[in-house]
Design a protein around this motif. Structure first.
Motif, PDB file in Angstrom:
ATOM      1  N   ARG A 194     -49.290  21.660 -27.521  1.00  0.00           N
ATOM      2  CA  ARG A 194     -49.794  22.951 -27.028  1.00  0.00           C
ATOM      3  C   ARG A 194     -50.347  22.797 -25.614  1.00  0.00           C
ATOM      4  O   ARG A 194     -50.069  23.598 -24.722  1.00  0.00           O
ATOM      5  CB  ARG A 194     -50.876  23.490 -27.966  1.00  0.00           C
ATOM      6  CG  ARG A 194     -51.350  24.907 -27.620  1.00  0.00           C
ATOM      7  CD  ARG A 194     -52.543  25.320 -28.451  1.00  0.00           C
ATOM      8  NE  ARG A 194     -53.736  24.553 -28.159  1.00  0.00           N
ATOM      9  CZ  ARG A 194     -54.480  24.705 -27.049  1.00  0.00           C
ATOM     10  NH1 ARG A 194     -54.135  25.566 -26.132  1.00  0.00           N
ATOM     11  NH2 ARG A 194     -55.565  23.965 -26.860  1.00  0.00           N
ATOM     12  N   ARG A 195     -51.118  21.741 -25.401  1.00  0.00           N
ATOM     13  CA  ARG A 195     -51.685  21.503 -24.071  1.00  0.00           C
ATOM     14  C   ARG A 195     -50.593  21.185 -23.048  1.00  0.00           C
ATOM     15  O   ARG A 195     -50.668  21.633 -21.907  1.00  0.00           O
ATOM     16  CB  ARG A 195     -52.707  20.372 -24.124  1.00  0.00           C
ATOM     17  CG  ARG A 195     -53.974  20.771 -24.827  1.00  0.00           C
ATOM     18  CD  ARG A 195     -54.969  19.645 -24.842  1.00  0.00           C
ATOM     19  NE  ARG A 195     -56.177  20.040 -25.563  1.00  0.00           N
ATOM     20  CZ  ARG A 195     -57.283  19.344 -25.572  1.00  0.00           C
ATOM     21  NH1 ARG A 195     -57.357  18.201 -24.900  1.00  0.00           N
ATOM     22  NH2 ARG A 195     -58.330  19.758 -26.243  1.00  0.00           N
ATOM     23  N   ALA A 196     -49.612  20.423 -23.457  1.00  0.00           N
ATOM     24  CA  ALA A 196     -48.516  20.090 -22.548  1.00  0.00           C
ATOM     25  C   ALA A 196     -47.745  21.350 -22.168  1.00  0.00           C
ATOM     26  O   ALA A 196     -47.387  21.547 -21.003  1.00  0.00           O
ATOM     27  CB  ALA A 196     -47.583  19.063 -23.184  1.00  0.00           C
ATOM     28  N   ALA A 197     -47.491  22.215 -23.124  1.00  0.00           N
ATOM     29  CA  ALA A 197     -46.779  23.464 -22.850  1.00  0.00           C
ATOM     30  C   ALA A 197     -47.589  24.343 -21.896  1.00  0.00           C
ATOM     31  O   ALA A 197     -47.030  24.949 -20.972  1.00  0.00           O
ATOM     32  CB  ALA A 197     -46.498  24.208 -24.151  1.00  0.00           C
ATOM     33  N   ALA A 198     -48.897  24.405 -22.102  1.00  0.00           N
ATOM     34  CA  ALA A 198     -49.745  25.208 -21.214  1.00  0.00           C
ATOM     35  C   ALA A 198     -49.736  24.627 -19.808  1.00  0.00           C
ATOM     36  O   ALA A 198     -49.639  25.362 -18.815  1.00  0.00           O
ATOM     37  CB  ALA A 198     -51.177  25.263 -21.758  1.00  0.00           C
TER      38      ALA A 198
END
Length: 110
Positions: free
Chosen positions: A83-87
């Motif tokens: 999720r953090r990588a996508a953001a």
């Protein structure tokens, strides 16, 4: 916390307690084996669950549940990383201050 007793030892103690003479107290058996009466009572209760004589979770079910909970925690951690990588990646692809001016002219030419 002390190390758990080996399962074979527990099984032996439970077998002795189940086959005790009438009038022989659990506390005496527990003392003979160097464990507390409550420990012996818990082992007997769990043995009843394992034998199907009492409702409850068997050792295998408890182990399976513990493994499933570990796997869920791991997957939740992996999900958070993704999720953090996508953001982060979605922010990196947004046009920012370093892009060309809205007028369409090259900034180095007048």
């Amino acid at each position: 916390m002390p190390a758990p007793y080996p399962q074979e030892f527990r099984d032996d103690v439970v077998r002795v307690a189940r086959n005790r003479e009438p009038g022989q107290r659990l506390s005496a058996i527990a003392k003979d084996f160097g464990i507390s009466e409550s420990c012996l009572t818990n082992w007997m209760r769990q043995a009843d669950v394992e034998d199907g004589a009492r409702p409850g979770k068997t050792r295998d079910e408890s182990s399976e549940l513990r493994d499933a909970r570990k796997r869920i925690r791991l997957l939740e951690q992996e999900n958070e990383v993704l999720r953090r990588a996508a953001a982060y990646l979605s922010q990196a692809n947004l046009p920012g201050k370093g892009s060309s001016p809205a007028s369409g002219r090259c900034p180095h030419r007048s």
